[in-house]
Design a protein around this motif. Structure first.
Motif, mmCIF file in Angstrom:
data_model
loop_
_atom_site.group_PDB
_atom_site.id
_atom_site.type_symbol
_atom_site.label_atom_id
_atom_site.label_comp_id
_atom_site.label_asym_id
_atom_site.label_seq_id
_atom_site.Cartn_x
_atom_site.Cartn_y
_atom_site.Cartn_z
ATOM 1 N N LYS A 141 0.840 -1.194 0.000
ATOM 2 C CA LYS A 141 0.000 0.000 0.000
ATOM 3 C C LYS A 141 0.877 1.246 0.000
ATOM 4 C CE LYS A 141 -2.014 2.276 3.445
ATOM 5 N NZ LYS A 141 -2.626 2.459 4.732
ATOM 6 N N MET A 158 1.408 4.220 -3.219
ATOM 7 C CA MET A 158 0.759 5.508 -2.968
ATOM 8 C C MET A 158 1.177 6.517 -3.999
ATOM 9 S SD MET A 158 0.580 6.380 1.030
ATOM 10 C CE MET A 158 1.879 7.499 0.874
ATOM 11 N N HIS A 161 -6.535 11.584 3.391
ATOM 12 C CA HIS A 161 -7.293 10.890 4.435
ATOM 13 C C HIS A 161 -7.517 9.439 4.094
ATOM 14 C CE1 HIS A 161 -7.596 14.677 6.186
ATOM 15 N NE2 HIS A 161 -8.685 15.115 5.612
ATOM 16 N N GLU A 162 -7.606 9.133 2.808
ATOM 17 C CA GLU A 162 -7.722 7.705 2.422
ATOM 18 C C GLU A 162 -6.461 6.959 2.772
ATOM 19 O OE1 GLU A 162 -10.337 7.847 -1.531
ATOM 20 O OE2 GLU A 162 -8.600 6.502 -1.558
ATOM 21 N N ALA A 163 -5.304 7.562 2.426
ATOM 22 C CA ALA A 163 -4.047 6.843 2.637
ATOM 23 C C ALA A 163 -3.694 6.751 4.109
ATOM 24 C CB ALA A 163 -2.928 7.536 1.879
ATOM 25 N N LYS A 211 -7.719 12.143 9.208
ATOM 26 C CA LYS A 211 -9.064 12.638 8.950
ATOM 27 C C LYS A 211 -9.594 13.370 10.155
ATOM 28 C CE LYS A 211 -13.353 10.885 7.019
ATOM 29 N NZ LYS A 211 -13.658 12.110 6.314
ATOM 30 N N MET A 258 -1.536 14.763 -4.287
ATOM 31 C CA MET A 258 -2.677 14.335 -3.467
ATOM 32 C C MET A 258 -3.563 15.489 -3.142
ATOM 33 S SD MET A 258 -1.865 11.800 -0.475
ATOM 34 C CE MET A 258 -0.509 10.738 -0.538
ATOM 35 N N GLU A 307 -8.552 14.723 0.399
ATOM 36 C CA GLU A 307 -9.331 13.476 0.450
ATOM 37 C C GLU A 307 -8.420 12.269 0.264
ATOM 38 O OE1 GLU A 307 -13.689 14.857 -1.159
ATOM 39 O OE2 GLU A 307 -12.399 13.572 -2.382
ATOM 40 N N ASP A 308 -7.522 12.392 -0.737
ATOM 41 C CA ASP A 308 -6.586 11.274 -0.961
ATOM 42 C C ASP A 308 -5.744 11.019 0.270
ATOM 43 O OD1 ASP A 308 -5.994 12.323 -4.375
ATOM 44 O OD2 ASP A 308 -7.517 11.004 -3.504
ATOM 45 N N PRO A 330 -5.621 7.196 7.436
ATOM 46 C CA PRO A 330 -6.923 7.488 8.061
ATOM 47 C C PRO A 330 -6.815 8.315 9.324
ATOM 48 C CG PRO A 330 -6.727 5.158 7.540
ATOM 49 C CD PRO A 330 -5.386 5.761 7.290
#
Lengths: 161, 228
Positions: free
Chosen positions: A121, A125, A137-139, A144, A131, A134-135, A141
């Motif tokens: 993962k 990336m 916070h996805e990568a 967030k 980024m 939003e990206d 967490p």
């Protein structure tokens, strides 16, 4: 004499020592000293006791027949070998160890798979320059902002600014 | 660099990750007029075209008093000159500062990411090492079995030695006992013989032997006298 000569298997102490993890060093050292002490004791004893000189005794002891009696009884004497009570336990221990180590290896492989996944993962990336938030916070967490728990800006406890 | 069009949501598929913004904005001349305008007029009027157009427009506005020169013109001129001076002088520094802020954020994030990657790799290696260690458990049991064998063997040999020693002790005891008896008998006999001999010396014999001794002594002393 069949049960007696269970041959000593050569133990490679150097290789053994390499595989011992640091937190079990003390136990390993204790085992080694015990083994060495036993080896020394074994080496100190002769394999067979020296033979008794019956002729000399027969010539010198006046009491008739005493020496003969002794000789007869001595050669007829069978010394019992010590009974091996512990080998079975060792074998049981070994089986158990094999099982538990198989389990441990399974768990370890699962852990490795997990780590590999996370590693992939991270390696896949997109670079940070491309980024959006939003990206991000996805990568990650944990970055967030929790807008339900902290509805007012800055959406996290002031101590964590 | 001319502004190339960016493909954004032209098809149903969305383009992710969004392609990065271009590093610099579209080229601009004199801070106001985009380069495309000059390129647009170039085929017809060449290099000086847009400038001629600009000059003409300004003269038209001034001469026809469509743009009236009044106090606000002076104000505008001074304000603009100050602004342009400020931007030209301090622009690059401010830009560098802002860029640095951004770069710090990104560097921090990349550091976190690299650390995570490294720690994961190390964890994987550690696990592999532990697996290798587990393979060495056979050594432990071999050593244990060896210990047991050695103990049994030692015990057996000790027993043999004990038997031998005991038997030998008993035989030696017998021999020693005999020797002692012999010795005692000899001594006793010698004593007894001596005692009897002494007893059997009768008084008569004693007197005779004493007289003989005295005679011997006299003879000896005479001999000694003459010698001296």
């Amino acid at each position: 004499m069949a049960g007696r000569r269970a041959a000593l298997k050569a133990v490679d102490w150097a290789a053994f020592s390499e595989r011992v993890p640091p937190n079990q060093r003390a136990m390993f050292n204790a085992l080694k000293t015990r083994s060495d002490a036993l080896t020394a004791r074994l080496a100190a004893l002769p394999e067979k006791p020296p033979a008794i000189d019956w002729a000399y005794y027969k010539a010198n002891v006046a009491k008739a027949g005493m020496v003969d009696e002794f000789q007869k009884k001595f050669s007829a004497l069978k010394i019992p070998e010590p009974v091996d009570t512990e080998s079975a336990k060792i074998d049981a221990q070994e089986k158990e160890a094999a099982k538990s180590s198989a389990e441990y290896i399974q768990a370890s492989k699962a852990r490795i798979a997990q780590y590999e996944q996370q590693l992939q993962k991270f390696k896949n990336m997109i670079p940070f320059e491309q980024m959006t938030y939003e990206d991000l916070h996805e990568a990650f967490p944990e970055t967030k902002l929790d807008k339900e728990k902290y509805p007012y800006w800055p959406h996290k406890p002031i101590a964590e600014l | 660099v001319l502004h190339t069009t960016r493909q954004l949501h032209t098809t149903q598929q969305s383009l992710a990750p969004v392609p990065p913004l271009p590093e610099k904005g579209g080229e601009v001349r004199h801070g106001l007029i985009p380069e495309e305008f000059f390129q647009f007029l170039y085929p017809k009027t060449g290099v000086t075209g847009p400038y001629m157009l600009g000059t003409g427009l300004i003269l038209y506005l001034l001469s026809k008093e469509i743009y009236v020169v009044n106090h606000e013109t002076v104000a505008a001129a001074s304000i603009l000159s100050v602004i342009i001076y400020g931007v030209k002088k301090f622009g690059p520094d401010v830009a560098a500062f802002a860029d640095k802020l951004n770069e710090d954020k990104i560097a921090h994030a990349t550091a976190v990411k690299n650390e995570a990657i490294e720690s994961l790799q190390k964890a994987i290696e550690e696990e592999k090492k532990e697996q290798w260690r587990v393979e060495g458990r056979t050594y432990l049991f071999d050593a244990k079995r060896n210990n047991i064998t050695m103990l049994l063997e030692t015990n057996y040999r000790e027993r043999l030695m004990m038997v031998y020693n005991e038997v030998k002790k008993r035989l030696d005891y017998q021999v020693a006992l005999q020797n002692l008896r012999r010795q005692k008998e000899q001594d006793h006999m010698i004593d007894w013989v001596e005692k009897n001999v002494v007893k059997s010396i009768t008084p008569q014999q004693q007197k005779e032997s004493i007289a003989k001794c005295i005679l011997d002594l006299k003879a000896l002393s005479k001999g000694a006298h003459t010698a001296v």
